[in-house]
Motif scaffolding. Sequence first.
Motif, mmCIF file in Angstrom:
data_model
loop_
_atom_site.group_PDB
_atom_site.id
_atom_site.type_symbol
_atom_site.label_atom_id
_atom_site.label_comp_id
_atom_site.label_asym_id
_atom_site.label_seq_id
_atom_site.Cartn_x
_atom_site.Cartn_y
_atom_site.Cartn_z
ATOM 1 N N ILE A 56 0.868 -1.173 0.000
ATOM 2 C CA ILE A 56 0.000 0.000 0.000
ATOM 3 C C ILE A 56 0.905 1.223 0.000
ATOM 4 O O ILE A 56 1.733 1.389 0.887
ATOM 5 C CB ILE A 56 -0.947 0.025 1.216
ATOM 6 C CG1 ILE A 56 -1.931 -1.143 1.127
ATOM 7 C CG2 ILE A 56 -1.685 1.360 1.300
ATOM 8 C CD1 ILE A 56 -2.931 -1.226 2.245
ATOM 9 N N LYS A 57 0.761 2.043 -1.027
ATOM 10 C CA LYS A 57 1.537 3.275 -1.149
ATOM 11 C C LYS A 57 0.618 4.435 -0.750
ATOM 12 O O LYS A 57 -0.318 4.770 -1.471
ATOM 13 C CB LYS A 57 2.049 3.434 -2.568
ATOM 14 C CG LYS A 57 2.947 2.277 -2.993
ATOM 15 C CD LYS A 57 3.856 2.674 -4.116
ATOM 16 C CE LYS A 57 4.761 1.558 -4.557
ATOM 17 N NZ LYS A 57 5.601 0.986 -3.579
ATOM 18 N N VAL A 58 0.913 5.001 0.395
ATOM 19 C CA VAL A 58 0.042 6.029 0.970
ATOM 20 C C VAL A 58 0.021 7.284 0.105
ATOM 21 O O VAL A 58 -1.053 7.829 -0.187
ATOM 22 C CB VAL A 58 0.475 6.362 2.418
ATOM 23 C CG1 VAL A 58 -0.369 7.483 2.992
ATOM 24 C CG2 VAL A 58 0.385 5.117 3.290
ATOM 25 N N ALA A 59 1.178 7.756 -0.330
ATOM 26 C CA ALA A 59 1.251 9.014 -1.078
ATOM 27 C C ALA A 59 0.409 8.970 -2.356
ATOM 28 O O ALA A 59 -0.298 9.930 -2.673
ATOM 29 C CB ALA A 59 2.702 9.342 -1.411
ATOM 30 N N SER A 60 0.467 7.861 -3.075
ATOM 31 C CA SER A 60 -0.290 7.759 -4.326
ATOM 32 C C SER A 60 -1.653 7.096 -4.130
ATOM 33 O O SER A 60 -2.398 6.942 -5.103
ATOM 34 C CB SER A 60 0.523 6.984 -5.368
ATOM 35 O OG SER A 60 0.811 5.686 -4.883
ATOM 36 N N ARG A 61 -1.953 6.687 -2.885
ATOM 37 C CA ARG A 61 -3.214 6.015 -2.560
ATOM 38 C C ARG A 61 -3.428 4.816 -3.474
ATOM 39 O O ARG A 61 -4.466 4.648 -4.105
ATOM 40 C CB ARG A 61 -4.372 6.998 -2.640
ATOM 41 C CG ARG A 61 -4.205 8.126 -1.633
ATOM 42 C CD ARG A 61 -5.204 9.218 -1.763
ATOM 43 N NE ARG A 61 -6.522 8.722 -2.098
ATOM 44 C CZ ARG A 61 -7.519 9.470 -2.513
ATOM 45 N NH1 ARG A 61 -7.342 10.765 -2.628
ATOM 46 N NH2 ARG A 61 -8.674 8.959 -2.807
ATOM 47 N N LYS A 76 -9.180 -3.596 5.973
ATOM 48 C CA LYS A 76 -8.407 -3.588 7.225
ATOM 49 C C LYS A 76 -7.003 -3.029 7.013
ATOM 50 O O LYS A 76 -6.518 -2.226 7.811
ATOM 51 C CB LYS A 76 -8.329 -4.998 7.812
ATOM 52 C CG LYS A 76 -9.585 -5.417 8.512
ATOM 53 C CD LYS A 76 -9.430 -6.812 9.101
ATOM 54 C CE LYS A 76 -10.709 -7.238 9.787
ATOM 55 N NZ LYS A 76 -10.627 -8.607 10.311
ATOM 56 N N GLU A 77 -6.344 -3.460 5.940
ATOM 57 C CA GLU A 77 -4.988 -2.967 5.662
ATOM 58 C C GLU A 77 -5.003 -1.501 5.261
ATOM 59 O O GLU A 77 -4.133 -0.733 5.666
ATOM 60 C CB GLU A 77 -4.317 -3.819 4.578
ATOM 61 C CG GLU A 77 -3.931 -5.201 5.042
ATOM 62 C CD GLU A 77 -2.955 -5.183 6.214
ATOM 63 O OE1 GLU A 77 -1.955 -4.443 6.157
ATOM 64 O OE2 GLU A 77 -3.213 -5.905 7.187
ATOM 65 N N ALA A 78 -5.968 -1.101 4.451
ATOM 66 C CA ALA A 78 -6.054 0.298 4.020
ATOM 67 C C ALA A 78 -6.309 1.221 5.209
ATOM 68 O O ALA A 78 -5.720 2.306 5.307
ATOM 69 C CB ALA A 78 -7.159 0.456 2.975
ATOM 70 N N LEU A 79 -7.162 0.798 6.128
ATOM 71 C CA LEU A 79 -7.476 1.622 7.299
ATOM 72 C C LEU A 79 -6.254 1.866 8.183
ATOM 73 O O LEU A 79 -6.167 2.905 8.839
ATOM 74 C CB LEU A 79 -8.600 0.992 8.121
ATOM 75 C CG LEU A 79 -10.005 1.147 7.542
ATOM 76 C CD1 LEU A 79 -11.008 0.331 8.350
ATOM 77 C CD2 LEU A 79 -10.412 2.615 7.480
ATOM 78 N N LYS A 80 -5.298 0.946 8.173
ATOM 79 C CA LYS A 80 -4.062 1.154 8.936
ATOM 80 C C LYS A 80 -3.306 2.373 8.431
ATOM 81 O O LYS A 80 -2.476 2.931 9.131
ATOM 82 C CB LYS A 80 -3.162 -0.082 8.837
ATOM 83 C CG LYS A 80 -3.697 -1.288 9.575
ATOM 84 C CD LYS A 80 -2.779 -2.483 9.378
ATOM 85 C CE LYS A 80 -3.333 -3.724 10.032
ATOM 86 N NZ LYS A 80 -2.483 -4.909 9.782
#
Length: 137
Positions: A56-61, A76-80
């Motif tokens: 999961i790359k937060v900056a590029s969502r 669940k993983e995205a919510l982290k």
Amino acid sequence: MDTHRFNVREITKHIQAFYKKKRLFRVCHEGAHSTQAMHNLRVVVDIGDLNYILDIKVASRFAMVELNASIEKLVKEALKHNLMPPVVPAFTRTTVGGAFASTTGASSSFKHGFFDRAVTWLKILLPDGNITRVSRQ
């Protein structure tokens, strides 16, 4: 990611072997709601192990997800990371691959479209064992 590469390599070997011998085969995973039980089939390539959230790359969502990962696991993983998929079907045990293939919708679909619209690209294993990357472009 090493497990992913290993699993894909093993699946590719099986598919290439069947293709070269011109043998019919079925690709499936046990536990799918729309897939026959594997014990009833003679020649099966099991893709059940492709069920991980790889990155999961937060900056590029952006999330890189295997097709048998459940929507529940993805959420669940995205919510982290304080992220959420734009379309989350009510039946959260639906797999990401199943949601994509069936153009699953949800209450947010009025704004974001069906689940498949949130997918940027896919890697597809072709019947001859070649892997290609596809996108809308």
